[in-house]
Design a protein around this motif. Structure first.
Motif, mmCIF file in Angstrom:
data_model
loop_
_atom_site.group_PDB
_atom_site.id
_atom_site.type_symbol
_atom_site.label_atom_id
_atom_site.label_comp_id
_atom_site.label_asym_id
_atom_site.label_seq_id
_atom_site.Cartn_x
_atom_site.Cartn_y
_atom_site.Cartn_z
ATOM 1 N N LEU A 127 39.211 43.796 38.250
ATOM 2 C CA LEU A 127 40.361 43.260 37.529
ATOM 3 C C LEU A 127 41.295 44.378 37.072
ATOM 4 C CD1 LEU A 127 38.763 40.455 35.300
ATOM 5 C CD2 LEU A 127 40.422 40.117 37.142
ATOM 6 N N ASP A 128 40.729 45.433 36.477
ATOM 7 C CA ASP A 128 41.543 46.530 35.961
ATOM 8 C C ASP A 128 42.309 47.242 37.066
ATOM 9 O OD1 ASP A 128 40.676 45.999 33.422
ATOM 10 O OD2 ASP A 128 39.133 47.570 33.408
ATOM 11 N N ARG A 129 41.704 47.320 38.229
ATOM 12 C CA ARG A 129 42.331 48.057 39.326
ATOM 13 C C ARG A 129 43.388 47.236 40.051
ATOM 14 N NH1 ARG A 129 38.724 51.769 43.174
ATOM 15 N NH2 ARG A 129 38.437 52.656 41.095
ATOM 16 N N PHE A 130 43.132 45.954 40.239
ATOM 17 C CA PHE A 130 44.026 45.160 41.079
ATOM 18 C C PHE A 130 44.833 44.095 40.327
ATOM 19 C CE2 PHE A 130 40.476 46.467 43.870
ATOM 20 C CZ PHE A 130 41.199 47.258 44.751
ATOM 21 N N HIS A 131 44.285 43.536 39.255
ATOM 22 C CA HIS A 131 44.957 42.447 38.546
ATOM 23 C C HIS A 131 44.794 42.607 37.033
ATOM 24 C CE1 HIS A 131 45.171 40.625 42.525
ATOM 25 N NE2 HIS A 131 43.870 40.809 42.631
ATOM 26 N N TRP A 139 33.630 42.803 45.925
ATOM 27 C CA TRP A 139 35.083 42.859 45.862
ATOM 28 C C TRP A 139 35.722 42.025 46.969
ATOM 29 C CZ3 TRP A 139 37.421 48.178 44.093
ATOM 30 C CH2 TRP A 139 36.932 48.471 42.818
ATOM 31 N N SER A 140 35.078 41.965 48.109
ATOM 32 C CA SER A 140 35.572 41.104 49.188
ATOM 33 C C SER A 140 35.554 39.638 48.753
ATOM 34 C CB SER A 140 34.714 41.285 50.450
ATOM 35 O OG SER A 140 35.076 40.354 51.451
ATOM 36 N N ALA A 141 34.466 39.233 48.084
ATOM 37 C CA ALA A 141 34.371 37.862 47.574
ATOM 38 C C ALA A 141 35.421 37.601 46.501
ATOM 39 C CB ALA A 141 32.972 37.607 47.018
ATOM 40 N N LEU A 142 35.651 38.589 45.634
ATOM 41 C CA LEU A 142 36.661 38.451 44.590
ATOM 42 C C LEU A 142 38.058 38.351 45.196
ATOM 43 C CD1 LEU A 142 35.262 41.059 42.019
ATOM 44 C CD2 LEU A 142 35.274 38.564 41.763
ATOM 45 N N ASP A 143 38.331 39.175 46.192
ATOM 46 C CA ASP A 143 39.637 39.131 46.864
ATOM 47 C C ASP A 143 39.876 37.763 47.496
ATOM 48 O OD1 ASP A 143 40.294 41.737 46.227
ATOM 49 O OD2 ASP A 143 39.528 42.566 48.116
ATOM 50 N N PHE A 144 38.844 37.249 48.161
ATOM 51 C CA PHE A 144 38.985 35.958 48.839
ATOM 52 C C PHE A 144 39.191 34.831 47.835
ATOM 53 C CE2 PHE A 144 36.970 32.206 50.978
ATOM 54 C CZ PHE A 144 37.997 32.004 51.897
ATOM 55 N N SER A 145 38.422 34.842 46.754
ATOM 56 C CA SER A 145 38.557 33.786 45.746
ATOM 57 C C SER A 145 39.918 33.863 45.062
ATOM 58 C CB SER A 145 37.431 33.867 44.713
ATOM 59 O OG SER A 145 37.467 35.093 44.020
ATOM 60 N N TYR A 146 40.445 35.082 44.880
ATOM 61 C CA TYR A 146 41.762 35.229 44.272
ATOM 62 C C TYR A 146 42.845 34.685 45.202
ATOM 63 C CZ TYR A 146 45.758 37.280 41.877
ATOM 64 O OH TYR A 146 46.958 37.454 41.221
ATOM 65 N N SER A 147 42.682 34.880 46.506
ATOM 66 C CA SER A 147 43.661 34.333 47.454
ATOM 67 C C SER A 147 43.648 32.807 47.429
ATOM 68 C CB SER A 147 43.386 34.847 48.869
ATOM 69 O OG SER A 147 42.191 34.289 49.399
ATOM 70 N N LEU A 148 42.465 32.216 47.252
ATOM 71 C CA LEU A 148 42.383 30.762 47.120
ATOM 72 C C LEU A 148 43.083 30.301 45.855
ATOM 73 C CD1 LEU A 148 38.634 30.127 48.105
ATOM 74 C CD2 LEU A 148 40.664 29.786 49.534
ATOM 75 N N PHE A 149 42.906 31.062 44.780
ATOM 76 C CA PHE A 149 43.561 30.755 43.511
ATOM 77 C C PHE A 149 45.075 30.797 43.658
ATOM 78 C CE2 PHE A 149 45.578 32.932 39.850
ATOM 79 C CZ PHE A 149 45.525 31.899 38.925
#
Length: 276
Positions: free
Chosen positions: A54-58, A145-155
């Motif tokens: 979160l701190d690094r990307f969002h 982080w790959s899972a987090l990136d994918f879930s954020y794209s869905l969001f």
């Protein structure tokens, strides 16, 4: 008499001296994450990795809730709270991660679920709940982080409505929040996007207002001229009779729309939008 530029900037500066702004438009709400794991060591490790992501990307776009008891998060769900992403252990006392996933799915078909466990044999049940990932411990940062990136794209896809632009023999789906401004030219409408691209729409009938109705339905768009509609998030400078956009484009403001534009942008700024 002081010009409109000076008055606007002074008004905003004075107001902001007395306001602590922490506003998110409804279309720009936070990406909410819930972590549930009854193992304190694993919970702390997972929490650190998610916070780092979160701190690094969002840094200003996410919220994190931590649960060490599956019964506790279940109670939160029953009280009407929901999250965009659930990171769940599978083996937990009282309520297992699979049972928790069933409870989530009865209330929310779109939330992303990621299972994190030491046991591979529950993967089939997990994917039956449409989990987007099934990660095994010890967790690898790259996989998480790959899972987090994918879930954020869905969001983002869920959060940001799209519109269909009809061109010359084409239909293009465009995320509305990616549009900086729309310009009318006779029977064509040019949509300028954040990445520098332009999409040409053709309107064989109807008005410009009809063509950009999906934009004007968003609180962060405003019509500034009979031929222009702009995204408030991408205004660089508001002048007396024109707007400078983030890409340097100069958009005229008509007298008819001046009062609306000024008031809407003032409201936008004071509720936490981009400052002048």
């Amino acid at each position: 008499m002081k010009g409109l530029d000076y008055i606007i900037n002074t008004y905003v500066l004075v107001c902001c001296m007395f306001l602590i702004i922490n506003f998110k438009d409804e279309e720009e709400r936070m990406f909410s994450i819930a972590i549930c794991d009854n193992d304190e060591k694993d919970l702390q490790l997972l929490m650190r990795e998610v916070k780092l992501w979160l701190d690094r990307f969002h840094p200003e776009e996410g919220s994190l809730s931590i649960f060490s008891d599956s019964g506790e998060i279940l109670e939160v769900l029953y009280n009407g709270r929901s999250f965009d992403l659930y990171l769940l252990d599978v083996i937990m006392p009282q309520v297992t991660g699979i049972q928790l996933g069933n409870a989530i799915r009865r209330r929310d078909l779109e939330a992303a679920i990621v299972y994190i466990t030491s046991y591979r044999e529950y993967a089939f049940e997990a994917y039956g709940l449409h989990a987007i990932r099934y990660l095994t411990k010890p967790i690898q940062q790259e996989e998480l982080w790959s899972a987090l990136d994918f879930s954020y794209s869905l969001f983002l896809n869920k959060r940001s409505p799209t519109m269909i632009v009809k061109g010359y023999g084409t239909l293009t789906s465009v995320t509305i929040s990616n549009i900086m401004y729309a310009e009318n030219d006779v029977r064509e409408v040019f949509f300028s996007l954040r990445d520098g691209k332009k999409i040409v729409g053709v309107r064989r009938e109807g008005s410009f207002e009809d063509a950009v109705a999906p934009l004007l339905n968003m609180s962060y768009f405003v019509q500034v001229h009979k031929s222009y509609c702009v995204n408030l998030y991408h205004i660089d400078t508001l002048h007396a009779d024109k707007i400078t956009m983030d890409d340097g484009a100069m958009i005229p403001i008509s007298r008819k729309h001046l009062s609306l534009v000024k008031n809407k942008y003032m409201e936008f700024v004071l509720r936490g939008g981009k400052m002048l």
